[in-house]
Enzyme design. Sequence first.
Site, mmCIF file in Angstrom:
data_model
loop_
_atom_site.group_PDB
_atom_site.id
_atom_site.type_symbol
_atom_site.label_atom_id
_atom_site.label_comp_id
_atom_site.label_asym_id
_atom_site.label_seq_id
_atom_site.Cartn_x
_atom_site.Cartn_y
_atom_site.Cartn_z
ATOM 1 N N ARG A 53 41.149 47.965 46.663
ATOM 2 C CA ARG A 53 41.472 48.116 45.266
ATOM 3 C C ARG A 53 41.462 46.798 44.729
ATOM 4 O O ARG A 53 42.028 46.000 45.123
ATOM 5 C CB ARG A 53 42.863 48.914 45.075
ATOM 6 C CG ARG A 53 42.735 50.345 45.464
ATOM 7 C CD ARG A 53 41.922 51.057 44.389
ATOM 8 N NE ARG A 53 42.033 52.641 44.656
ATOM 9 C CZ ARG A 53 41.117 53.206 45.374
ATOM 10 N NH1 ARG A 53 40.095 52.691 45.741
ATOM 11 N NH2 ARG A 53 41.352 54.440 45.452
ATOM 12 N N GLU A 55 37.859 48.461 36.258
ATOM 13 C CA GLU A 55 36.601 49.194 36.436
ATOM 14 C C GLU A 55 36.377 50.250 35.348
ATOM 15 O O GLU A 55 37.064 50.719 34.799
ATOM 16 C CB GLU A 55 36.912 49.875 37.857
ATOM 17 C CG GLU A 55 36.864 49.085 38.907
ATOM 18 C CD GLU A 55 37.006 49.669 40.372
ATOM 19 O OE1 GLU A 55 36.765 50.966 40.588
ATOM 20 O OE2 GLU A 55 37.384 48.755 41.233
ATOM 21 N N HIS A 113 31.962 49.700 42.887
ATOM 22 C CA HIS A 113 32.936 50.771 43.805
ATOM 23 C C HIS A 113 32.298 51.917 44.606
ATOM 24 O O HIS A 113 32.227 52.987 43.961
ATOM 25 C CB HIS A 113 33.918 51.264 42.681
ATOM 26 C CG HIS A 113 35.181 51.888 43.370
ATOM 27 N ND1 HIS A 113 36.343 51.788 42.942
ATOM 28 C CD2 HIS A 113 35.284 52.568 44.539
ATOM 29 C CE1 HIS A 113 37.359 52.436 43.662
ATOM 30 N NE2 HIS A 113 36.458 53.025 44.686
#
Length: 313
Positions: free
Chosen positions: A232, A261, A279
């Site tokens: 993360r 993000e 991601h």
Amino acid sequence: MKPEVLQVAKLPPHVEKALEAAYIVHRYFDASDKDAVLAAAAPQTRAVATSGFSGCSADIVAALPKLEIVSSNGVGYDAIDVEACKARGVAVTNTPDVLNDAVAEMTLALMLALCRRIPQSDAYTRQGKWASQGDYPLTAELTGAKVGILGLGRIGKEIALRCQAFKMHVVYHGRSEQAYQPYSYYADLETMAREVHWLVVIAPGSASTTGIISRAVMEALGPTGNLVNIARGSLVDEPAMVELLQAGKLGGAALDVFADEPRPTEALFAMDNVVLSPHAGSATHKTRAAMGDLVVRNLAAHFAGAPLISRVA
Ligand code: NAP
Ligand code: 8YV
């Protein structure tokens, strides 16, 4: 009567199809008036279907007095207010294990891309520079390098196996040493960072991991070290990382996850010592199908009164 479900995130088509078949679905995620959808859902909604990215806030939990379960598409559940769920006796499920291989594979792909400068070599070849400028400059290699894994959990162990296949020397850091693991344990993250060439981050996002990859850890990794973040964005001090990469005080970074993000810090786009991925660790057809199935099966188990398959709270 079908049970009612609030859909907080866009989910794969096979999941949405299964939800529509079994439940009355309130589509919160694509509603222009989210408050209106929440108000309509409030009286009877017993479940939330969401993703690791969208999570489930305390406000949503509070707005749904009949909520019984939050079923999330993703193993990381840092975006779900688990404490709010626990306080109300709301169950929370995630999608562990089925994504271990895909995420570990992506980790090694990013490491290879960074180490062997694959994006740059591809561009060099396509642009005809091989013929006009000669061979592409030599690179480093993974073979023989030492890799430290922050978070030797389900995914971390799969990454470790793949690193061994590349003849790397694997060590790890976590809050405690794990029995029966063949890898050396470092109780101190900064010490490990100082002694490895590669630092792979694969611990959960949580209060205890926020900013764990501090400026000091990255300085310890140093000009010849590479940071790989597949966990993360919240684990890394991103402004410090950008500054150290720009100054050559951190050798390189391979990043699948970011603080903001889907808008990574633009300064990263211009850096040659960085490989970026949107991601996408678990983003394969096979793995996303298996994750989605778990989302559906956890809900089905709940409404059948059966044990939940992968409960985290
Ligand atoms: P896991 O099996 O729970 O493993 C987590 C590991 O992190 C454990 O070994 C744990 O060891 C360690 N850890 C936890 N808190 C720590 C702390 N404060 N300091 C140091 N180590 C700590 O989890 P997993 O299934 O492997 O997944 C890990 C994470 O990967 C997920 O939570 C998610 O955020 C991320 N992920 C990303 C993608 C992607 O697409 N990029 C995909 C899937 C997962 P100790 O308990 O000994 O500390
Ligand atoms: C998902 C992830 O893409 O499982 C996780 O924790 O980060 C990824 O597999 C994410 O949950 C968004 O749904």
